[in-house]
Design an enzyme around this catalytic site. Structure first.
Site, mmCIF file in Angstrom:
data_model
loop_
_atom_site.group_PDB
_atom_site.id
_atom_site.type_symbol
_atom_site.label_atom_id
_atom_site.label_comp_id
_atom_site.label_asym_id
_atom_site.label_seq_id
_atom_site.Cartn_x
_atom_site.Cartn_y
_atom_site.Cartn_z
ATOM 1 N N ARG A 1 -31.372 23.867 20.187
ATOM 2 C CA ARG A 1 -31.529 24.350 18.814
ATOM 3 C C ARG A 1 -31.912 25.831 18.869
ATOM 4 O O ARG A 1 -32.761 26.220 19.694
ATOM 5 C CB ARG A 1 -32.643 23.530 18.147
ATOM 6 N N LEU B 1 -33.841 13.373 -5.989
ATOM 7 C CA LEU B 1 -32.873 12.509 -5.298
ATOM 8 C C LEU B 1 -31.762 13.344 -4.659
ATOM 9 O O LEU B 1 -30.586 13.215 -5.000
ATOM 10 C CB LEU B 1 -32.298 11.438 -6.234
ATOM 11 N N THR B 2 -32.165 14.219 -3.775
ATOM 12 C CA THR B 2 -31.188 14.907 -2.932
ATOM 13 C C THR B 2 -30.689 13.880 -1.915
ATOM 14 O O THR B 2 -31.079 12.707 -1.964
ATOM 15 C CB THR B 2 -31.856 16.062 -2.158
ATOM 16 N N THR C 1 -46.781 21.637 6.878
ATOM 17 C CA THR C 1 -46.453 21.252 8.250
ATOM 18 C C THR C 1 -47.159 22.138 9.269
ATOM 19 O O THR C 1 -47.495 23.284 8.969
ATOM 20 C CB THR C 1 -44.924 21.374 8.441
ATOM 21 N N ASP C 2 -47.313 21.606 10.476
ATOM 22 C CA ASP C 2 -47.884 22.422 11.557
ATOM 23 C C ASP C 2 -46.900 23.495 12.030
ATOM 24 O O ASP C 2 -47.281 24.418 12.746
ATOM 25 C CB ASP C 2 -48.311 21.544 12.748
ATOM 26 N N LYS D 1 -41.927 26.988 4.319
ATOM 27 C CA LYS D 1 -43.175 26.235 4.115
ATOM 28 C C LYS D 1 -44.372 27.187 4.190
ATOM 29 O O LYS D 1 -45.344 27.046 3.436
ATOM 30 C CB LYS D 1 -43.322 25.114 5.153
ATOM 31 N N HIS E 1 -35.775 27.119 19.013
ATOM 32 C CA HIS E 1 -36.447 25.814 19.169
ATOM 33 C C HIS E 1 -37.902 25.982 19.643
ATOM 34 O O HIS E 1 -38.142 26.427 20.763
ATOM 35 C CB HIS E 1 -35.651 25.002 20.195
ATOM 36 N N PRO F 1 -28.280 12.836 21.266
ATOM 37 C CA PRO F 1 -28.256 14.270 21.582
ATOM 38 C C PRO F 1 -29.652 14.825 21.848
ATOM 39 O O PRO F 1 -30.522 14.793 20.975
ATOM 40 C CB PRO F 1 -27.659 14.896 20.317
#
Ligand code: NAD
Ligand code: TYD
Length: 359
Positions: free
Chosen positions: A296, A35-36, A130-131, A169, A299, A220
Site C-alpha cells: 500500500r 447508507l453508503t 482513529t489512532d 480524520k 503504508h 492479498p
C-alpha cells in the site's frame, strides 16, 4: 436523553447502536446514516423494531437537514461515527474523504452549536476517531513477542497523518477541539486502534480474508506482511465509548487500544488455521492462498496504543483476548454467510433503495 448516533448502520456504529438501545431503554436513540456502500441495515435487524430506536437516512454534510434533525428530535447528545473509513479507498478517492470526514463533522458541530445555543448543560458531542492520526511507530523490536517497538501512541503524541483517510480524520479532530476551545462546546474525542468483529465490511483485512478463505480466493498481503496493528474487539470499543461518553472529562481526548499488537501475516495465518479447523478441513489447507502483493502507498509500519489514561481515570480495560475474539468473529462469519453473500452480490444495496429512499 435524545442521543444521535451517526454512522450507526456501519460496522462499529451498529454495535454501538445495539449496545445503547439495549442498555438504555429510557434513551431515545436516533441513528442517522447515509447508507453508503458501507452502511447495511441488516446489521441492525434484531433491534430495528425497538421502541427507543429510530433510523433516519441522511447525509451529515447536509447542514440544513442536520439543523432540522436537532430541532425535531431535541438532540442532547451526539456520538459521531459517520465517516469514510477505508484507507485504500482514500488513496484512490481523497475528495470523498475530505467531504464526509471533514465537512460532515463541521456540519454536525455547527448544527449542534446552533441548536444548543450556548446552553451546554447535559450536552455532549463525542467524536469517534482513529489512532491513525498519530502516523506510524518504528518497528524497533521486530522479532520475538510483542510489543514490537518501544514507543506507543499517547494522547500527547503529535499528529502526523500519512494517508488521505488519516489526514481527514485528523482535520475533523482539530475541528472538534476548536469547537470546545472557541465556543465552549462539551466535546470528547476518542482515538481507537483497529477494530474487528462481526458485521465488519469485507474490504478490511480480517473479514476480507475470511471471505476469501471460504471462496478459495487469494489472500492479498501488502508488502512482506510485517506491518503491525493493535487489535481491539469491537464490543470492547463500544464499552469504552459508553464509559467516556457518560463519564469522560469534556474537552479531553482518550486513546482506546487493545494492547494486542500483531503482524499482519500472523493475523492471516491464525485466520487460516481457525477457519480450516472450524470447517473440519485438514490443517493448513488454505495456507497456499497467501499471496504477497504490492505494498500500500504510504503504508504505516506500526500502530500501538497506550490506553493507560482510560484505564487509570475510568477503569476501562479490554476484556477480549485476540485469539478468543478472532474465533468468535470467524464463527459469526461462518454462521452468517448469507450476510456476506448479500454484500458480495450487492443485494443489500437494493434493500436500501427500496426501504429507505432519501427524503
Ligand atoms: P464503516 O465504514 O463500517 O461505517 C461508516 C458508516 O458511516 C456507514 O454506515 C456509512 O453509510 C456511514 N456514512 C458514510 N458517509 C456518511 C455521510 N456522509 N453521512 C452519514 N453517514 C455516512 O466504518 P467503521 O469501521 O464502523 O468506523 C466508524 C468510525 O470509527 C469512523 O469514524 C472511523 O474513522 C472510526 N474508527 C474505525 C476503526 C476501525 O478499525 N474500523 C478504528 C478506529 C476508529
Ligand atoms: P485494514 O483492515 O485496511 O485497516 P487499516 O488500514 O485501517 O489498518 O488493514 C489492516 C492491515 O492489513 C494494514 O496494515 C493493511 C493490511 N492489508 C493487507 O495486507 N491486505 C489487504 O487486502 C488489506 C485490506 C489490508
Amino acid at each position: 436523553m435524545n442521543l444521535l448516533i451517526t454512522g450507526g448502520a456501519g460496522f462499529i456504529g451498529s454495535h454501538l447502536v445495539r449496545f445503547f438501545v439495549n442498555k438504555y431503554p429510557e434513551y431515545r436513540i436516533i441513528n442517522l446514516d447515509a447508507l453508503t456502500y458501507a452502511g447495511n441495515l441488516s446489521n441492525l435487524r434484531d433491534i430495528e423494531s425497538k421502541q427507543n430506536y429510530t433510523f433516519i437516512r441522511g447525509d451529515v454534510c447536509d447542514f440544513g437537514k442536520m439543523c432540522d434533525l436537532f430541532r425535531k428530535h431535541r438532540i442532547d447528545g451526539v456520538i459521531h461515527l459517520a465517516a469514510e473509513s477505508h484507507v485504500d479507498r482514500s488513496i484512490s478517492d481523497p475528495f470523498t474523504f475530505a467531504r464526509t470526514n471533514v465537512m460532515g463533522t463541521l456540519s454536525l458541530l455547527q448544527a449542534a452549536k446552533q441548536y444548543w445555543n450556548g446552553d451546554w448543560q447535559d450536552k455532549r458531542f463525542h467524536h469517534i476517531s482513529t489512532d491513525e492520526v498519530y502516523g506510524a511507530l518504528a518497528l524497533d523490536k521486530p522479532e520475538g513477542d510483542p510489543p514490537y517497538g518501544s514507543e506507543f501512541f499517547r494522547e500527547t503524541t503529535k499528529y502526523n497523518p500519512h494517508s488521505p483517510y488519516s489526514a481527514s480524520k485528523a482535520a475533523s479532530d482539530h475541528f472538534v477541539r476548536a469547537y470546545h476551545d472557541t465556543y465552549g462546546m462539551p466535546t470528547l474525542v476518542t482515538n481507537c486502534s483497529n477494530n474487528y468483529g462481526p458485521y465488519q465490511f469485507p474490504e478490511k483485512l480480517i473479514p476480507l480474508c475470511i471471505s476469501n478463505i471460504l471462496l478459495g480466493k487469494p489472500l492479498p498481503i501488502y508488502g512482506k506482511g510485517e506491518n503491525v496493528r493493535d487489535w481491539l474487539y469491537v464490543e470492547d470499543h463500544a464499552r469504552a465509548i459508553d464509559l467516556i461518553f457518560h463519564r469522560g472529562n469534556t474537552g479531553d481526548t482518550y486513546n482506546i487500544g487493545g494492547f494486542d499488537e500483531r503482524k499482519n501475516i500472523d493475523v492471516v495465518r491464525l485466520l487460516i488455521s481457525t477457519v480450516d479447523r472450524l470447517l473440519g478441513r485438514p490443517e493448513g489447507m488454505s495456507q497456499h492462498l497467501i499471496t504477497y502483493v504490492t505494498n500500500r502507498a504510504g503504508h504505516d509500519l506500526r500502530y500501538a496504543i497506550d490506553s493507560s489514561k482510560l484505564r487509570d481515570e475510568l477503569g476501562w480495560q479490554p476484556s477480549t483476548r485476540f485469539e478468543n475474539g478472532l474465533e468468535t468473529t470467524v464463527r459469526w462469519y461462518l454462521d452468517n454467510q448469507a450476510w456476506l453473500d448479500n454484500i458480495t452480490s450487492g443485494a443489500y444495496m437494493q434493500y436500501h433503495a427500496e426501504a429507505y429512499r432519501p427524503r
